[in-house]
Design an enzyme around this catalytic site. Structure first.
Site, PDB file in Angstrom:
ATOM      1  CD  GLN A  31      -0.873  -0.968   3.592  1.00  0.00           C
ATOM      2  OE1 GLN A  31      -2.108  -1.051   3.606  1.00  0.00           O
ATOM      3  NE2 GLN A  31      -0.127  -1.590   4.504  1.00  0.00           N
ATOM      4  CG  HIS A  62      -5.910   1.895  18.946  1.00  0.00           C
ATOM      5  ND1 HIS A  62      -5.315   3.084  18.573  1.00  0.00           N
ATOM      6  CD2 HIS A  62      -5.805   1.073  17.874  1.00  0.00           C
ATOM      7  CE1 HIS A  62      -4.845   2.973  17.346  1.00  0.00           C
ATOM      8  NE2 HIS A  62      -5.137   1.778  16.888  1.00  0.00           N
ATOM      9  CG  ASP A  86      -2.137   1.454  14.596  1.00  0.00           C
ATOM     10  OD1 ASP A  86      -3.024   1.460  13.724  1.00  0.00           O
ATOM     11  OD2 ASP A  86      -2.330   0.954  15.737  1.00  0.00           O
ATOM     12  CD  GLU A 106       0.504  -4.449   9.499  1.00  0.00           C
ATOM     13  OE1 GLU A 106      -0.459  -4.004  10.170  1.00  0.00           O
ATOM     14  OE2 GLU A 106       0.541  -4.465   8.256  1.00  0.00           O
ATOM     15  N   GLY A 138      -2.051 -12.215   8.123  1.00  0.00           N
ATOM     16  CA  GLY A 138      -2.658 -12.673   9.362  1.00  0.00           C
ATOM     17  C   GLY A 138      -3.506 -13.912   9.178  1.00  0.00           C
ATOM     18  CG  ASP A 155      -6.402  -2.627  14.356  1.00  0.00           C
ATOM     19  OD1 ASP A 155      -5.464  -2.187  15.061  1.00  0.00           O
ATOM     20  OD2 ASP A 155      -7.117  -1.917  13.616  1.00  0.00           O
ATOM     21  CB  SER A 156      -8.199  -5.714   8.754  1.00  0.00           C
ATOM     22  OG  SER A 156      -9.582  -5.413   8.574  1.00  0.00           O
ATOM     23  CB  THR A 157      -6.780  -1.752   5.710  1.00  0.00           C
ATOM     24  OG1 THR A 157      -6.295  -3.033   5.287  1.00  0.00           O
ATOM     25  CG2 THR A 157      -5.612  -0.906   6.156  1.00  0.00           C
TER      26      THR A 157
HETATM   27  N1  SAM Z   1      -7.883   1.267  12.521  1.00  0.00           N
HETATM   28  C1  SAM Z   1      -7.690   1.060  11.103  1.00  0.00           C
HETATM   29  C2  SAM Z   1      -8.998   0.927  10.382  1.00  0.00           C
HETATM   30  O1  SAM Z   1     -10.026   0.734  11.019  1.00  0.00           O
HETATM   31  O2  SAM Z   1      -8.953   1.013   9.142  1.00  0.00           O
HETATM   32  C3  SAM Z   1      -6.792  -0.115  10.890  1.00  0.00           C
HETATM   33  C4  SAM Z   1      -5.416   0.188  11.393  1.00  0.00           C
HETATM   34  S1  SAM Z   1      -4.132  -0.887  11.036  1.00  0.00           S
HETATM   35  C5  SAM Z   1      -2.974   0.258  10.456  1.00  0.00           C
HETATM   36  C6  SAM Z   1      -4.636  -1.807   9.604  1.00  0.00           C
HETATM   37  C7  SAM Z   1      -3.518  -2.751   9.203  1.00  0.00           C
HETATM   38  O3  SAM Z   1      -4.011  -3.952   8.599  1.00  0.00           O
HETATM   39  C8  SAM Z   1      -2.552  -2.165   8.153  1.00  0.00           C
HETATM   40  O4  SAM Z   1      -1.308  -1.881   8.763  1.00  0.00           O
HETATM   41  C9  SAM Z   1      -2.430  -3.250   7.075  1.00  0.00           C
HETATM   42  O5  SAM Z   1      -1.113  -3.400   6.584  1.00  0.00           O
HETATM   43  C10 SAM Z   1      -2.905  -4.462   7.837  1.00  0.00           C
HETATM   44  N2  SAM Z   1      -3.377  -5.583   7.023  1.00  0.00           N
HETATM   45  C11 SAM Z   1      -4.174  -5.541   5.921  1.00  0.00           C
HETATM   46  N3  SAM Z   1      -4.381  -6.792   5.441  1.00  0.00           N
HETATM   47  C12 SAM Z   1      -3.689  -7.661   6.261  1.00  0.00           C
HETATM   48  C13 SAM Z   1      -3.512  -9.068   6.298  1.00  0.00           C
HETATM   49  N4  SAM Z   1      -4.093  -9.865   5.382  1.00  0.00           N
HETATM   50  N5  SAM Z   1      -2.761  -9.587   7.293  1.00  0.00           N
HETATM   51  C14 SAM Z   1      -2.172  -8.792   8.227  1.00  0.00           C
HETATM   52  N6  SAM Z   1      -2.279  -7.438   8.243  1.00  0.00           N
HETATM   53  C15 SAM Z   1      -3.045  -6.885   7.267  1.00  0.00           C
END
Ligand code: SAM
Length: 277
Positions: A31, A62, A86, A106, A138, A155-157
């Site tokens: 990304q 959080h 984060d 992550e 994950g 806690d994914s995107t």
């Molecule tokens: N609070 C935020 C929201 O609600 O959008 C999410 C925060 S956190 C930064 C989201 C994280 O999910 C990102 O750092 C991203 O790289 C991670 N992520 C996305 N897909 C993933 C996967 N398949 N496995 C592990 N991490 C993943």
């Protein structure tokens, strides 16, 4: 010259905030990453143009992705956070003295590195000896760790790119298998105003796997519509029946024992959304 950051929240809605300074930008294998210092919210993590977290309001998200589940489980010893690079969810998990091991899975190591550098208030807990960091998918991680966890926090995107799979029925079944017999999970399930299909799909997908599923809400100013949803899914314990009280010394800015119960009281339009066949 004024500099503004704009997030396109829907095809017809944008959210803008004034920028003081760009602290970091990177194109990672997963990304585009930016950390910008904003006048209204302080430092802000942005991934693929979407606000992830800000110093000013991160505590809401959080605390609320973590404590309803952790105060529902009678003794959460081993917890996994999927995504969450984060570090904010991990920080909240470690507020529970029962936790012996907190795993972060992550996919993007750059999120961890840049958060440690520019968002120490959020990422600082990642240095705790109880924390084990796995940089990788994950979903794949949980497939290799069956029956290990008391609580899993997703806690994914948004469901784009590597996170699409984290909103699938197969993923929810994998989370269920990674949980101990009395385990429970929480997933962030987007805006009940702008992402109704995602919320309803996640709720139904979790209902197909878990006996107890409850959605709850929190107000997060920097997220689309300012109202955000989380969905808790449990093999055994019910957040409205098995609630533990915080221990002495527990510190929060948003979560309270009363809010633990009231956040599950949903507006009529959300009730109707979740009861659709
Ligand atoms: N609070 C935020 C929201 O609600 O959008 C999410 C925060 S956190 C930064 C989201 C994280 O999910 C990102 O750092 C991203 O790289 C991670 N992520 C996305 N897909 C993933 C996967 N398949 N496995 C592990 N991490 C993943």
């Amino acid at each position: 010259m004024e500099l503004w950051y704009t997030e396109e929240q829907t095809s017809s809605l944008r959210f803008s905030c004034k920028v003081k300074e760009t602290l970091a930008t990177a194109q990672t294998p997963y990304q585009h990453l930016a950390i910008i210092d904003t006048e209204a919210f302080g430092p802000m993590l942005v991934l693929d143009g979407m606000v992830m977290t800000t110093i000013a309001d991160e505590f809401v998200y959080h605390e609320m992705i973590s404590h309803p589940a952790l105060f529902t489980h009678p003794c959460p010893r081993k917890v996994a956070v999927i995504g969450g690079g984060d570090g904010g969810a991990i920080r909240e998990v470690l507020k529970h003295p029962q936790v012996e091991k907190a795993i972060l899975a992550e996919i993007d190591g750059e999120v961890i590195a840049q958060s440690r550098k520019f968002l120490p208030e959020i990422a600082g807990a990642l240095a705790d000896p109880k924390v084990e960091i796995h940089v990788g998918d994950g979903f794949a991680y949980l497939k290799e760790h069956k029956g290990e966890f008391d609580v899993v926090l997703v806690d994914s995107t948004e469901p784009v790119g590597p996170a699409v799979a984290l909103f699938s029925g197969d993923f929810y079944a994998t989370v269920c298998a990674a949980l101990k017999p009395e385990g429970l999970m929480v997933a962030q399930t987007e805006s009940p105003f702008y992402n109704q299909e995602i919320l309803a799909g996640a709720y139904k997908g979790l209902q197909a796997v878990f006996p107890k599923v409850r959605t709850y809400l929190a107000s997060i100013p920097t997220y689309p519509s300012g109202l955000w949803s989380f969905t808790l899914a449990s093999k055994e314990y019910d957040p409205l029946v098995n609630q533990r009280q915080p221990h002495a010394g527990f510190v929060s800015k948003y979560y309270t024992p009363e809010l633990h119960r009231s956040c599950f009281v949903l507006p009529k339009f959300v009730q109707e959304l979740l009861s659709r066949p």
